[in-house]
Design a protein around this motif. Structure first.
Motif, PDB file in Angstrom:
ATOM      1  N   GLU A 163      16.164   9.111  48.661  1.00 15.47           N
ATOM      2  CA  GLU A 163      15.774   7.827  48.071  1.00 15.47           C
ATOM      3  C   GLU A 163      14.279   7.542  48.166  1.00 15.47           C
ATOM      4  O   GLU A 163      13.758   6.712  47.435  1.00 15.47           O
ATOM      5  N   HIS A 164      13.571   8.212  49.073  1.00 13.32           N
ATOM      6  CA  HIS A 164      12.134   7.989  49.216  1.00 13.32           C
ATOM      7  C   HIS A 164      11.296   8.843  48.272  1.00 13.32           C
ATOM      8  O   HIS A 164      10.117   8.599  48.104  1.00 13.32           O
ATOM      9  N   VAL A 165      11.917   9.848  47.674  1.00  8.98           N
ATOM     10  CA  VAL A 165      11.202  10.712  46.730  1.00  8.98           C
ATOM     11  C   VAL A 165      11.303  10.078  45.353  1.00  8.98           C
ATOM     12  O   VAL A 165      12.375   9.679  44.916  1.00  8.98           O
ATOM     13  N   THR A 166      10.169   9.970  44.684  1.00  5.32           N
ATOM     14  CA  THR A 166      10.157   9.363  43.364  1.00  5.32           C
ATOM     15  C   THR A 166       9.634  10.384  42.354  1.00  5.32           C
ATOM     16  O   THR A 166       8.857  11.269  42.696  1.00  5.32           O
ATOM     17  N   GLY A 167      10.076  10.250  41.137  1.00  7.20           N
ATOM     18  CA  GLY A 167       9.667  11.210  40.116  1.00  7.20           C
ATOM     19  C   GLY A 167      10.355  12.543  40.331  1.00  7.20           C
ATOM     20  O   GLY A 167      11.215  12.703  41.188  1.00  7.20           O
ATOM     21  N   ARG A 168       9.952  13.494  39.528  1.00  6.48           N
ATOM     22  CA  ARG A 168      10.532  14.836  39.623  1.00  6.48           C
ATOM     23  C   ARG A 168       9.662  15.693  40.534  1.00  6.48           C
ATOM     24  O   ARG A 168       8.478  15.871  40.278  1.00  6.48           O
ATOM     25  N   PRO A 169      10.237  16.237  41.592  1.00  6.97           N
ATOM     26  CA  PRO A 169       9.432  17.067  42.482  1.00  6.97           C
ATOM     27  C   PRO A 169       9.003  18.358  41.793  1.00  6.97           C
ATOM     28  O   PRO A 169       9.731  18.893  40.963  1.00  6.97           O
ATOM     29  N   HIS A 170       7.823  18.830  42.146  1.00  5.02           N
ATOM     30  CA  HIS A 170       7.384  20.141  41.673  1.00  5.02           C
ATOM     31  C   HIS A 170       7.755  21.126  42.774  1.00  5.02           C
ATOM     32  O   HIS A 170       7.365  20.959  43.925  1.00  5.02           O
ATOM     33  N   VAL A 171       8.543  22.132  42.419  1.00 11.17           N
ATOM     34  CA  VAL A 171       9.066  23.071  43.402  1.00 11.17           C
ATOM     35  C   VAL A 171       8.752  24.491  42.969  1.00 11.17           C
ATOM     36  O   VAL A 171       8.906  24.844  41.799  1.00 11.17           O
ATOM     37  N   SER A 172       8.314  25.295  43.919  1.00 10.48           N
ATOM     38  CA  SER A 172       8.218  26.732  43.677  1.00 10.48           C
ATOM     39  C   SER A 172       8.973  27.410  44.812  1.00 10.48           C
ATOM     40  O   SER A 172       8.960  26.942  45.954  1.00 10.48           O
ATOM     41  N   ALA A 173       9.670  28.467  44.483  1.00  9.81           N
ATOM     42  CA  ALA A 173      10.461  29.181  45.481  1.00  9.81           C
ATOM     43  C   ALA A 173      10.429  30.664  45.174  1.00  9.81           C
ATOM     44  O   ALA A 173      10.288  31.068  44.023  1.00  9.81           O
ATOM     45  N   SER A 174      10.542  31.444  46.221  1.00  8.55           N
ATOM     46  CA  SER A 174      10.667  32.883  46.036  1.00  8.55           C
ATOM     47  C   SER A 174      11.799  33.371  46.919  1.00  8.55           C
ATOM     48  O   SER A 174      11.933  32.960  48.068  1.00  8.55           O
ATOM     49  N   VAL A 175      12.620  34.214  46.330  1.00 10.33           N
ATOM     50  CA  VAL A 175      13.767  34.775  47.026  1.00 10.33           C
ATOM     51  C   VAL A 175      13.545  36.271  47.144  1.00 10.33           C
ATOM     52  O   VAL A 175      13.207  36.936  46.163  1.00 10.33           O
ATOM     53  N   SER A 176      13.719  36.780  48.342  1.00 11.68           N
ATOM     54  CA  SER A 176      13.600  38.208  48.582  1.00 11.68           C
ATOM     55  C   SER A 176      14.833  38.647  49.355  1.00 11.68           C
ATOM     56  O   SER A 176      14.923  38.438  50.573  1.00 11.68           O
ATOM     57  N   GLY A 177      15.792  39.173  48.631  1.00 12.06           N
ATOM     58  CA  GLY A 177      17.047  39.569  49.268  1.00 12.06           C
ATOM     59  C   GLY A 177      17.806  38.357  49.748  1.00 12.06           C
ATOM     60  O   GLY A 177      18.165  37.486  48.970  1.00 12.06           O
ATOM     61  N   ALA A 178      18.034  38.271  51.066  1.00 11.62           N
ATOM     62  CA  ALA A 178      18.809  37.168  51.624  1.00 11.62           C
ATOM     63  C   ALA A 178      17.934  36.127  52.302  1.00 11.62           C
ATOM     64  O   ALA A 178      18.423  35.302  53.075  1.00 11.62           O
ATOM     65  N   VAL A 179      16.620  36.141  52.027  1.00 13.04           N
ATOM     66  CA  VAL A 179      15.715  35.139  52.600  1.00 13.04           C
ATOM     67  C   VAL A 179      14.859  34.528  51.496  1.00 13.04           C
ATOM     68  O   VAL A 179      14.619  35.143  50.461  1.00 13.04           O
ATOM     69  N   ALA A 180      14.386  33.310  51.759  1.00 19.37           N
ATOM     70  CA  ALA A 180      13.603  32.608  50.740  1.00 19.37           C
ATOM     71  C   ALA A 180      12.536  31.738  51.390  1.00 19.37           C
ATOM     72  O   ALA A 180      12.601  31.421  52.580  1.00 19.37           O
TER      73      ALA A 180
END
Length: 110
Positions: free
Chosen positions: A27-44
């Motif tokens: 509820e404290h986050v407003t707008g659309r978050p900008h997210v980047s993620a990288s997955v390498s096998g079973a870890v991210a």
């Protein structure tokens, strides 16, 4: 005779969308978050740029989001999240209801 089990692969894009949704649920986050993620096998690793409603306890909020994201991403995808970086890029003041047009108390007769 037991059959061999297959594997499920989650793309970086799908993982990122899930991570985005998880941050948006706060509820404290407003707008659309900008997210980047990288997955390498079973870890991210995940990085967030968030706009947060002010006043909010930013360090506590970031810690809560970080832990919830780690836990939920693991539950939903089976991928361990080693690193969650959160950068608060904007503080957005809460909107307080003000006088409505034509409802200016200073000009009303008492």
């Amino acid at each position: 005779m037991p059959t061999a089990r297959g594997t499920t692969t989650i793309s970086d894009r799908a993982f990122t969308r899930i991570a985005e949704r998880l941050a948006s649920e706060d509820e404290h986050v407003t707008g659309r978050p900008h997210v980047s993620a990288s997955v390498s096998g079973a870890v991210a690793a995940v990085h967030y740029d968030l706009a947060v409603r002010y006043p909010a306890p930013v360090p506590r909020l970031a810690a809560e989001i970080r832990e919830r994201v780690r836990r939920r991403l693991r539950e939903l995808t089976g991928i361990a999240v080693e690193n969650v970086d959160i950068e608060v890029v904007e503080l957005v003041p809460e909107q307080r209801p003000g006088p409505r047009r034509g409802d200016d108390r200073r000009t009303r007769p008492v």
